[in-house]
Design an enzyme around this catalytic site. Structure first.
Site, PDB file in Angstrom:
ATOM      1  N   CYS A  71      19.683  61.689 101.919  1.00  0.00           N
ATOM      2  CA  CYS A  71      20.113  63.262 101.846  1.00  0.00           C
ATOM      3  C   CYS A  71      21.210  63.464 100.976  1.00  0.00           C
ATOM      4  CB  CYS A  71      20.449  63.683 103.207  1.00  0.00           C
ATOM      5  SG  CYS A  71      19.109  63.515 104.519  1.00  0.00           S
ATOM      6  N   HIS A 119      23.020  66.121  98.219  1.00  0.00           N
ATOM      7  CA  HIS A 119      23.588  66.956  99.122  1.00  0.00           C
ATOM      8  C   HIS A 119      25.183  66.314  99.517  1.00  0.00           C
ATOM      9  CE1 HIS A 119      20.811  69.871  99.424  1.00  0.00           C
ATOM     10  NE2 HIS A 119      19.896  69.072  99.587  1.00  0.00           N
ATOM     11  N   ARG A 124      12.614  72.710 106.297  1.00  0.00           N
ATOM     12  CA  ARG A 124      13.509  72.620 105.156  1.00  0.00           C
ATOM     13  C   ARG A 124      13.840  70.991 105.296  1.00  0.00           C
ATOM     14  NH1 ARG A 124      14.310  73.417 100.727  1.00  0.00           N
ATOM     15  NH2 ARG A 124      13.509  71.541 100.637  1.00  0.00           N
ATOM     16  N   CYS A 155      12.508  68.149 102.662  1.00  0.00           N
ATOM     17  CA  CYS A 155      13.325  67.187 102.187  1.00  0.00           C
ATOM     18  C   CYS A 155      12.925  65.765 102.292  1.00  0.00           C
ATOM     19  CB  CYS A 155      14.749  67.284 102.716  1.00  0.00           C
ATOM     20  SG  CYS A 155      15.892  68.606 102.196  1.00  0.00           S
TER      21      CYS A 155
END
Length: 275
Positions: free
Chosen positions: A184, A188, A232, A236
């Site tokens: 992730c 991010h 969401r 991802c």
């Protein structure tokens, strides 16, 4: 001597041209970013999610399921039937299940225990397809999150199980894997990342973390449907080429807990609208 001066002049012209090119590229990039921001602001008018909020309220108050009951006694953490501000304080630990649940997980619990719906059926197809009618879970999510608009994000960390959920979520956020060795944090955990017109928020910093968490769920214009936070996270995983998680699984709730805690201090602004 003349030759040396000639080379110096030539190099000077090359350097000037390179500087002009870089300056032009930077200006073009700034103009593009400004236009993207203007486009986003234009999208905020006339959010189709408003219709889903109304439908979600009807579903919340309607007596449904085998038990012919409404969801008006569903406890989202602030007491039975209290909707205002509840979404901004989720995920959290619930005594009756002795587990940490996000909103969608808690909703499934209430639909199962209060209304008598079959859990397996509820979690089988929680997301609508592009252009399809919204699922009940999506509409109910739109209604409840709207009731937290403008409320401060405060995901609790007072219970040991809440802290454990945060720690697991943090581990998952930085865990690399899959065929591309992504985490992730690959997208991010750094500044300046963007996919097409969508900025990728850096959850290492408070402001982008707050803005990102506060604007989900969101109505996606490109798909003609409202997308929830569970969707969401699921998407991802899909983009990382990981196996897609089970709806309201512990892993997804843990990740949402981590993201919510990182966003503390922001104010909910959802359902938002995105491209």
């Amino acid at each position: 001597m003349n030759r040396g001066h000639g080379q110096a002049a030539r190099y000077g012209r090359i350097a000037a041209a390179a500087l002009l090119l870089c300056t032009g590229a930077a200006a073009a990039q700034n103009n593009t970013l400004q236009e993207i921001e203007r486009y986003r602001q234009m999208l905020q008018d006339g959010n189709p999610a408003e219709l889903l909020v109304a439908r979600g309220e009807e579903l919340w108050k309607e007596k449904r399921g085998p038990k012919k009951a409404s969801l008006e006694q569903c406890d989202l953490g602030l007491g039975p039937g209290v909707v205002k501000g509840a979404f901004a304080q989720l995920p959290r630990h619930f005594q009756d299940t002795n587990s940490v649940l996000d909103f969608e997980g808690r909703l499934v619990h209430c639909m199962t225990t209060l209304q008598g719906f079959d859990r397996a059926e509820l979690v089988k197809a929680p997301f609508s397809g592009a252009g399809q009618r919204q699922t009940d879970i999506e509409s109910l999510t739109a209604y409840v999150v709207e009731a937290s608009r403008g409320m401060p994000i405060k995901v609790p960390q007072g219970h040991p199980m809440e802290k454990a959920a945060f720690d697991r979520g943090k581990y998952l956020f930085y865990m690399r894997g899959g065929p591309y060795d992504f985490a992730c944090s690959t997208c991010h955990g750094v500044d300046g990342q963007r996919i097409r017109l969508q900025d990728l928020p850096n959850f290492e910093k408070a402001e982008p973390a707050q803005r990102a968490f506060a604007t989900w769920p969101a109505y996606r214009l490109s798909q003609g449907t409202l997308r929830t936070m569970q969707w969401r996270i699921n998407d991802c995983f899909r983009q990382q080429r990981f196996p897609e998680p089970v709806f309201v699984s512990q892993a997804t709730i843990d990740l949402i807990t981590f993201l919510g805690v990182k966003a503390e201090g922001g104010k909910m602004d959802s359902p938002s609208i995105k491209r």
